[in-house]
Enzyme design. Structure first.
Site, PDB file in Angstrom:
ATOM      1  N   ASP A 230     -14.633   1.953   7.945  1.00 30.44           N
ATOM      2  CA  ASP A 230     -15.047   1.931   6.531  1.00 30.44           C
ATOM      3  C   ASP A 230     -15.477   0.511   6.160  1.00 30.44           C
ATOM      4  O   ASP A 230     -14.979  -0.084   5.213  1.00 30.44           O
ATOM      5  CB  ASP A 230     -13.882   2.407   5.649  1.00 30.44           C
ATOM      6  CG  ASP A 230     -14.290   2.606   4.192  1.00 30.44           C
ATOM      7  OD1 ASP A 230     -15.498   2.708   3.913  1.00 30.44           O
ATOM      8  OD2 ASP A 230     -13.384   2.662   3.325  1.00 30.44           O
TER       9      ASP A 230
ATOM     10  N   LYS B   1       0.862  -1.182   0.000  1.00 25.20           N
ATOM     11  CA  LYS B   1       0.000   0.000   0.000  1.00 25.20           C
ATOM     12  C   LYS B   1       0.897   1.229   0.000  1.00 25.20           C
ATOM     13  O   LYS B   1       1.732   1.390   0.893  1.00 25.20           O
ATOM     14  CB  LYS B   1      -0.916   0.015   1.231  1.00 25.20           C
ATOM     15  CG  LYS B   1      -2.030  -1.010   1.182  1.00 25.20           C
ATOM     16  CD  LYS B   1      -3.078  -0.781   2.273  1.00 25.20           C
ATOM     17  CE  LYS B   1      -4.132   0.225   1.841  1.00 25.20           C
ATOM     18  NZ  LYS B   1      -5.303   0.255   2.759  1.00 25.20           N
TER      19      LYS B   1
HETATM   20  N1  LIG Z   1      -4.142  -7.997   1.954  1.00 21.67           N
HETATM   21  C1  LIG Z   1      -4.767  -8.049   0.777  1.00 21.67           C
HETATM   22  N2  LIG Z   1      -4.837  -9.207   0.092  1.00 21.67           N
HETATM   23  C2  LIG Z   1      -5.450  -9.264  -1.108  1.00 21.67           C
HETATM   24  N3  LIG Z   1      -6.003  -8.217  -1.712  1.00 21.67           N
HETATM   25  C3  LIG Z   1      -5.973  -7.028  -1.087  1.00 21.67           C
HETATM   26  C4  LIG Z   1      -5.346  -6.873   0.184  1.00 21.67           C
HETATM   27  N4  LIG Z   1      -5.437  -5.585   0.555  1.00 21.67           N
HETATM   28  C5  LIG Z   1      -6.081  -4.955  -0.439  1.00 21.67           C
HETATM   29  N5  LIG Z   1      -6.411  -5.816  -1.443  1.00 21.67           N
HETATM   30  C6  LIG Z   1      -7.147  -5.493  -2.685  1.00 21.67           C
HETATM   31  O1  LIG Z   1      -6.958  -4.131  -2.994  1.00 21.67           O
HETATM   32  C7  LIG Z   1      -8.183  -3.417  -2.880  1.00 21.67           C
HETATM   33  C8  LIG Z   1      -7.937  -2.043  -2.284  1.00 21.67           C
HETATM   34  O2  LIG Z   1      -7.281  -2.174  -1.045  1.00 21.67           O
HETATM   35  P1  LIG Z   1      -7.735  -1.352   0.238  1.00 21.67           P
HETATM   36  O3  LIG Z   1      -6.856  -1.730   1.367  1.00 21.67           O
HETATM   37  O4  LIG Z   1      -9.212  -1.526   0.436  1.00 21.67           O
HETATM   38  O5  LIG Z   1      -7.366   0.143  -0.188  1.00 21.67           O
HETATM   39  P2  LIG Z   1      -8.258   1.418  -0.583  1.00 21.67           P
HETATM   40  O6  LIG Z   1      -8.014   2.400   0.499  1.00 21.67           O
HETATM   41  O7  LIG Z   1      -7.711   1.835  -1.902  1.00 21.67           O
HETATM   42  O8  LIG Z   1      -9.700   0.977  -0.651  1.00 21.67           O
HETATM   43  C9  LIG Z   1      -9.093  -4.319  -2.057  1.00 21.67           C
HETATM   44  O9  LIG Z   1     -10.453  -4.112  -2.308  1.00 21.67           O
HETATM   45  C10 LIG Z   1      -8.626  -5.705  -2.463  1.00 21.67           C
HETATM   46  O10 LIG Z   1      -9.218  -6.086  -3.684  1.00 21.67           O
HETATM   47 MG   LIG Z   2     -10.902  -0.323   0.380  1.00 21.86          MG
END
Ligand SMILES: Nc1ncnc2c1ncn2[C@@H]1O[C@H](COP(=O)(O)OP(=O)(O)O)[C@@H](O)[C@H]1O
Ligand SMILES: [Mg+2]
Lengths: 268, 207
Positions: free
Chosen positions: A165, A52
């Site tokens: 969220d 991230k």
């Molecule tokens: N630990 C993880 N393992 C697999 N997919 C993930 C993971 N973290 C995020 N994702 C994918 O990335 C997307 C966006 O991540 P997220 O943490 O929700 O960030 P944002 O703040 O952009 O919503 C998620 O909806 C998922 O599809």
């Molecule tokens: Mg998200």
């Protein structure tokens, strides 16, 4: 504001760390308001991970921006670590570099719960026999998933954290280590453990109000993402109620929050 | 040569990561190595790690990754990448604790992991220099000072034979009374989860 094209990966400069040699090339998964999410690897290909990244915001003062970025990554990593120790299913944190604006977390090999539910709802019974069976039992696997969601959210709240969220996009469905439903069956689509992700807005709180707001946000998100299953949402709350001691109080508060929500939307 | 060259993902180019694992290290060897280390003899600039405080390759290499990243981003907390590897094994920034818990102990460490991060861009290695600057020189140097020790492949299997869970891992990373662990009955699964917790504690060290 520039909108990313589907092949927009080249549009963003990669964070420096992702320009270094790796056994698998990084892929951009999402580009949100706060940052970007890449799939990459930690140490070697046996450890797939999510990176991230919060890029610098050119419109914000550089020192302030760096501080905010650092604080947010720190906060998110701390909640993940607290949850993991308490046994709430969340991705592990593998590495952090708050100065560079990134953290690496465990990759959850599954689909977002949103997708699983929509695929489940989208698949209609085909034969007459299936249709008859459907009336009665069709929703059972979905209801079981909703109950697991309620229990997991309750588990989170029970440890003194709120998510901030809650949506079915911020939950992954990780297949059970031993599958139960038949390969290719509808039930298989919604089988798995619910793993909570995206703790960017999470805070430490044991207040009924904060818990109720978490549930309300989930309820509203659920209704708009899965309108065909809206009436089943009660199963989330039923399982939540049994999941920790103070759940009943949070649910009572949820009534208030809903009332305020309705008033607000009437005033428009 | 039992020196392993490790290819880690997402590490800045221009350096190679070398590791070796020795069993049956004599008391006099561990005394000498610790003495040279404390004297900051540049020829002995290695991360010397007591293997009984290590769970697995992923545990060790997570620390190496964090240290190498700190070096690449000019955010070392310690004099060099080798001391940074040792401190990166800990859950906080206490350097002397880290040396006591993960570093070589004179007269006590008999299972020793050595990590060397070698720049690959350095000019031609000077054979008369006392500072080893190629993998071959590193290996020769280690062999010379670890005579009688048994070079061992650095595998999870080998590492797990000497991991001290009760007195070291659980204590150093505060894993006693952690609900996520107490909930697991199966011992293998519990250890896997402890490894996860440990890597997470290291990832949060600076936060
Ligand atoms: N630990 C993880 N393992 C697999 N997919 C993930 C993971 N973290 C995020 N994702 C994918 O990335 C997307 C966006 O991540 P997220 O943490 O929700 O960030 P944002 O703040 O952009 O919503 C998620 O909806 C998922 O599809
Ligand atoms: Mg998200």
């Amino acid at each position: 504001m520039a909108v990313s094209s589907p092949e927009g990966q080249g549009q963003f400069p990669l964070p420096k760390i992702l320009t270094y040699p790796s056994s698998t090339p990084p892929t951009l998964i999402t580009q949100g308001a706060e940052g970007r999410v890449y799939k990459t690897t930690h140490l070697d290909p046996s450890r797939p991970c999510i990176l991230k990244y919060r890029p610098p915001k050119p419109y914000r003062h550089a020192i302030l921006d760096a501080r905010l970025t650092k604080e947010r990554i720190t906060a998110e990593a701390h909640v993940l670590a607290r949850c993991a120790r308490e046994g709430v299913p969340v991705p592990a944190v593998y590495a952090t570099d708050p100065r560079a604006g990134w953290m690496m977390i465990e990759y959850i090999d599954g689909v977002p719960v949103r997708q699983a539910i929509n695929e489940f709802l989208g698949k209609r019974p085909e034969t007459d026999q299936e249709k008859v069976a459907a009336e009665e039992t069709d929703n059972v696997p979905l209801i079981e998933l909703l109950r697991r969601i309620g229990a997991t959210v309750g588990g989170l709240h029970g440890t003194g954290n709120v998510h901030g969220d809650l949506t079915t996009s911020n939950m992954m469905l990780r297949p059970f280590s031993t599958t139960i439903a038949a390969e290719g069956s509808k039930a298989r689509m919604v089988e798995g453990d619910v793993v909570l992700i995206d703790f960017g807005l999470a805070t430490q709180s044991s207040s009924e109000e904060d818990r109720a707001v978490d549930l309300y946000v989930l309820e509203r998100a659920f209704a708009s993402t899965h309108p065909r299953a809206e009436k089943l949402f009660q199963h989330v709350l039923d399982a939540y109620e049994k999941s920790f001691k103070k759940a009943g109080a949070a649910l009572a508060k949820l009534e208030d929050v809903r009332r305020r929500g309705r008033k607000k939307s009437m005033l428009g | 040569m039992a020196l392993e060259k490790i290819q880690l993902d997402l590490v800045a180019p221009g350096q190679e990561i070398l590791v070796a694992f020795f069993r049956d290290v004599s008391a006099s060897a561990s005394e000498l190595l610790q003495k040279q280390l404390f004297a900051r003899n540049p020829a002995f600039e290695y991360a010397f790690i007591d293997a009984t405080s290590i769970i697995s390759r992923a545990h060790l290499l997570s620390a190496v990754f964090n240290a190498v990243n700190a070096a690449a981003t000019d955010s070392l907390r310690t004099p060099n990448v080798h001391s940074e590897i040792v401190i990166s094994l800990g859950p906080n920034n206490n350097i002397s604790d880290a040396y006591r818990r993960w570093g070589i102990q004179a007269g006590k460490t008999s299972n020793l992991i050595v990590v060397k991060v070698l720049p690959t861009t350095s000019s031609e290695s000077d054979p008369s220099s006392p500072i080893p600057s190629s993998p071959e020189q590193v290996w020769a140097h280690l062999k010379e000072h670890l005579q009688g020790a048994t070079a061992t492949p650095l595998t999870d299997d080998e590492l797990s034979k000497t991991t001290d869970w009760a007195a070291k891992i659980r204590k150093y990373y505060k894993l006693n009374g952690v609900p996520a662990l107490d909930a697991i009955k199966d011992e293998v699964a519990k250890r896997k989860e402890m490894e996860r917790m440990v890597i997470m504690a290291m990832a949060l060290r600076e936060l």
